[in-house]
Design a protein around this motif. Structure first.
Motif, short mmCIF file in Angstrom:
data_model
loop_
_atom_site.label_atom_id
_atom_site.label_comp_id
_atom_site.label_asym_id
_atom_site.label_seq_id
_atom_site.Cartn_x
_atom_site.Cartn_y
_atom_site.Cartn_z
N VAL A 15 0.82 -1.21 0.00
CA VAL A 15 0.00 0.00 0.00
C VAL A 15 0.86 1.26 0.00
CG1 VAL A 15 -1.61 1.35 1.41
CG2 VAL A 15 -2.04 -1.08 1.00
N TRP A 16 1.94 1.26 0.77
CA TRP A 16 2.72 2.49 0.94
C TRP A 16 3.92 2.58 0.00
CZ3 TRP A 16 1.14 6.60 3.62
CH2 TRP A 16 0.09 6.41 4.52
N LEU A 17 4.52 1.44 -0.34
CA LEU A 17 5.72 1.46 -1.17
C LEU A 17 5.47 1.02 -2.60
CD1 LEU A 17 8.22 -0.15 1.40
CD2 LEU A 17 7.69 2.27 1.04
N GLY A 18 4.33 0.38 -2.85
CA GLY A 18 4.06 -0.14 -4.18
C GLY A 18 3.84 0.88 -5.28
N PRO A 19 3.15 2.01 -5.01
CA PRO A 19 2.84 2.95 -6.10
C PRO A 19 4.05 3.48 -6.85
CG PRO A 19 1.48 3.42 -4.19
CD PRO A 19 2.46 2.39 -3.76
N LEU A 20 5.14 3.79 -6.16
CA LEU A 20 6.30 4.39 -6.83
C LEU A 20 6.91 3.46 -7.88
CD1 LEU A 20 8.26 6.70 -7.19
CD2 LEU A 20 9.60 5.80 -5.25
N PRO A 21 7.28 2.20 -7.54
CA PRO A 21 7.82 1.33 -8.59
C PRO A 21 6.81 0.99 -9.67
CG PRO A 21 7.52 0.11 -6.54
CD PRO A 21 7.33 1.56 -6.21
N LEU A 22 5.53 0.87 -9.31
CA LEU A 22 4.53 0.58 -10.32
C LEU A 22 4.39 1.72 -11.32
CD1 LEU A 22 1.67 -1.19 -8.31
CD2 LEU A 22 3.00 -2.15 -10.19
N ARG A 23 4.44 2.95 -10.84
CA ARG A 23 4.39 4.10 -11.75
C ARG A 23 5.57 4.09 -12.71
NH1 ARG A 23 0.93 8.40 -10.77
NH2 ARG A 23 -0.19 8.39 -8.77
N ARG A 24 6.75 3.76 -12.20
CA ARG A 24 7.95 3.75 -13.04
C ARG A 24 7.88 2.65 -14.09
NH1 ARG A 24 12.32 6.66 -11.22
NH2 ARG A 24 13.72 5.23 -12.32
N ILE A 25 7.37 1.49 -13.69
CA ILE A 25 7.31 0.36 -14.61
C ILE A 25 6.29 0.59 -15.72
CG2 ILE A 25 6.73 -2.10 -14.79
CD1 ILE A 25 7.79 -2.44 -11.95
N ILE A 277 4.67 8.39 -31.81
CA ILE A 277 6.03 7.87 -31.61
C ILE A 277 5.94 6.55 -30.86
CG2 ILE A 277 8.34 8.38 -30.73
CD1 ILE A 277 7.54 11.32 -30.66
N PRO A 278 5.90 5.43 -31.56
CA PRO A 278 5.77 4.14 -30.89
C PRO A 278 7.01 3.79 -30.08
CG PRO A 278 6.18 3.84 -33.23
CD PRO A 278 5.95 5.30 -33.03
N VAL A 279 6.82 2.99 -29.05
CA VAL A 279 7.92 2.53 -28.21
C VAL A 279 8.76 1.53 -28.98
CG1 VAL A 279 8.47 1.33 -26.05
CG2 VAL A 279 6.53 2.91 -26.15
N SER A 280 10.08 1.56 -28.77
CA SER A 280 10.98 0.64 -29.47
C SER A 280 10.69 -0.80 -29.04
CB SER A 280 12.43 0.98 -29.16
OG SER A 280 12.71 0.78 -27.79
N ARG A 281 11.09 -1.73 -29.89
CA ARG A 281 10.81 -3.14 -29.60
C ARG A 281 11.53 -3.60 -28.34
NH1 ARG A 281 11.35 -7.42 -34.41
NH2 ARG A 281 9.68 -6.00 -35.11
N GLY A 282 12.78 -3.17 -28.16
CA GLY A 282 13.52 -3.58 -26.97
C GLY A 282 12.88 -3.08 -25.70
N ARG A 283 12.47 -1.84 -25.69
CA ARG A 283 11.83 -1.28 -24.51
C ARG A 283 10.48 -1.93 -24.27
NH1 ARG A 283 11.37 5.24 -23.36
NH2 ARG A 283 10.74 5.09 -21.17
N SER A 284 9.79 -2.28 -25.34
CA SER A 284 8.50 -2.96 -25.20
C SER A 284 8.67 -4.32 -24.52
CB SER A 284 7.85 -3.12 -26.58
OG SER A 284 6.67 -3.88 -26.49
N TRP A 285 9.68 -5.08 -24.95
CA TRP A 285 9.91 -6.39 -24.34
C TRP A 285 10.37 -6.26 -22.90
CZ3 TRP A 285 8.42 -11.09 -25.33
CH2 TRP A 285 8.03 -11.41 -26.65
N LEU A 286 11.18 -5.24 -22.62
CA LEU A 286 11.63 -5.03 -21.24
C LEU A 286 10.44 -4.74 -20.33
CD1 LEU A 286 13.85 -4.63 -19.15
CD2 LEU A 286 14.03 -2.25 -19.90
N GLU A 287 9.52 -3.89 -20.80
CA GLU A 287 8.34 -3.60 -19.99
C GLU A 287 7.48 -4.84 -19.81
OE1 GLU A 287 4.27 -0.96 -20.17
OE2 GLU A 287 6.09 -0.12 -21.05
N ARG A 288 7.36 -5.65 -20.85
CA ARG A 288 6.56 -6.87 -20.72
C ARG A 288 7.13 -7.79 -19.64
NH1 ARG A 288 3.22 -9.59 -24.42
NH2 ARG A 288 3.86 -8.15 -26.07
N VAL A 289 8.46 -7.96 -19.66
CA VAL A 289 9.11 -8.84 -18.68
C VAL A 289 8.95 -8.27 -17.27
CG1 VAL A 289 11.33 -9.76 -17.90
CG2 VAL A 289 10.75 -9.79 -20.34
N MET A 290 9.16 -6.96 -17.13
CA MET A 290 9.06 -6.35 -15.80
C MET A 290 7.64 -6.42 -15.25
SD MET A 290 11.48 -2.97 -16.34
CE MET A 290 11.24 -2.41 -14.66
#
Length: 311
Positions: A15-25, A277-290
């Motif tokens: 509840v308290w620490l989750g929002p920050l990393p989730l926003r970044r991801i 401006i679409p997201v690059s393929r590498g960044r897209s896969w990184l976000e999927r994994v994360m």
């Protein structure tokens, strides 16, 4: 009782620490559906951990009363040896007090959530009814045209049939392809029942304003659901039509956020940039994994805590 404390600690951390990393991801928005799933998993897991902690604590209290034993806090899972024992009377009083406080807090919060959710649903139904009275019929199913000088298009949830509102100014600005893309966006909201999800999140955020996870989830998920609807419209009518339609509707009136979802009322500039401006393929896969890893960890950690205290 140690399991209850670990589960409660995990819920508090989410509840308290989750929002920050989730926003970044989820900030790149390459996979909005998966991003929505990550936020919903965090919310659901925090709630599940809380209810599980209450259940474990309740079981411990009943077991202690039945066997006349004493409640202990196991320290082995923290890398320490031995047990921290409490006198039976004190331990029972503490455990029963915590259990009663948790049950009362849960009942009060639950009542507030249900009350605010019902209020949002009533406002949505009233808005839809007014739109049907003021607006005129159109050639598209479920769409009413409202005379207004500002361009706008949005949908309002109702039962048994929801409404898509398009102003006369929007019809004057949008060509045929742009209008089709904008309506596809709104139909996607209704088909996926995005309103029901947002009403629940906003009811929790309003009822628990001091808990940052729920407020952040209601805010971020609203933007992500717009991207989900954008993707549906793009698949049917292409990026160009939707992008031009969004820009044509920019500057329209703000509507009731709790009751409506509009094609151009949420983060329009960011959505237009994402389309252009679409997201690059590498960044897209990184976000999927994360995102997949985040969902998996959020779901499995309570099980790990439960098993750890049994060893």
């Amino acid at each position: 009782m140690n399991t209850a404390l670990l589960l409660l600690g995990y819920a508090v951390a989410l509840v308290w620490l989750g929002p920050l990393p989730l926003r970044r991801i989820t900030r790149t928005s390459a996979h909005p559906k998966l991003a929505v799933a990550s936020w919903l998993t965090a919310v659901a897991t925090a709630l599940a951990a809380w209810f599980a902690a209450l259940g474990v604590l309740g079981t411990a209290v009943l077991d202690s009363a039945w066997h006349h034993g004493q409640l202990t806090l196991c320290l082995k899972t923290l890398g320490l040896t031995g047990e921290l024992g409490l006198p039976r009377t004190i331990a029972s009083a503490v455990a029963i007090g915590l259990l009663l406080a948790g049950l009362v807090a849960t009942a009060v919060a639950g009542w507030r959530v249900v009350h605010r959710w019902r209020r949002q649903r009533s406002l949505s139904r009233l808005h839809a009814a007014n739109a049907r009275v003021v607006g005129g019929p159109s050639d598209w199913p479920g769409v009413v045209v409202v005379p207004a000088p500002q361009p706008a298009a949005y949908c309002v949830a109702d039962r048994p049939e929801s409404v898509i509102v398009v102003t006369s100014a929007a019809l004057n600005r949008l060509d045929e392809r742009q209008l089709a893309a904008v309506l596809a966006h709104e139909y996607a909201h209704l088909a996926s029942r995005h309103h029901d999800l947002l009403m629940a999140l906003r009811a929790m955020a309003a009822s628990l304003p001091r808990l940052p996870l729920f407020a952040a989830a209601a805010d971020v998920v609203a933007d992500l659901l717009e991207l989900c609807a954008d993707d549906v419209a793009v698949r049917r009518h292409g990026k160009t039509a939707l992008l031009h339609g969004l820009l044509a509707l920019t500057g329209g009136p703000s509507v009731m956020a709790s009751a409506t979802l509009g094609a151009a009322n949420t983060a329009t500039l960011a959505r237009a940039e994402r389309l252009a401006i679409p997201v690059s393929r590498g960044r897209s896969w990184l976000e999927r994994v994360m995102l997949s890893t985040t969902i998996g960890l959020a779901m499995t950690m309570p099980l790990v805590f439960g098993l750890a205290c049994q060893l």
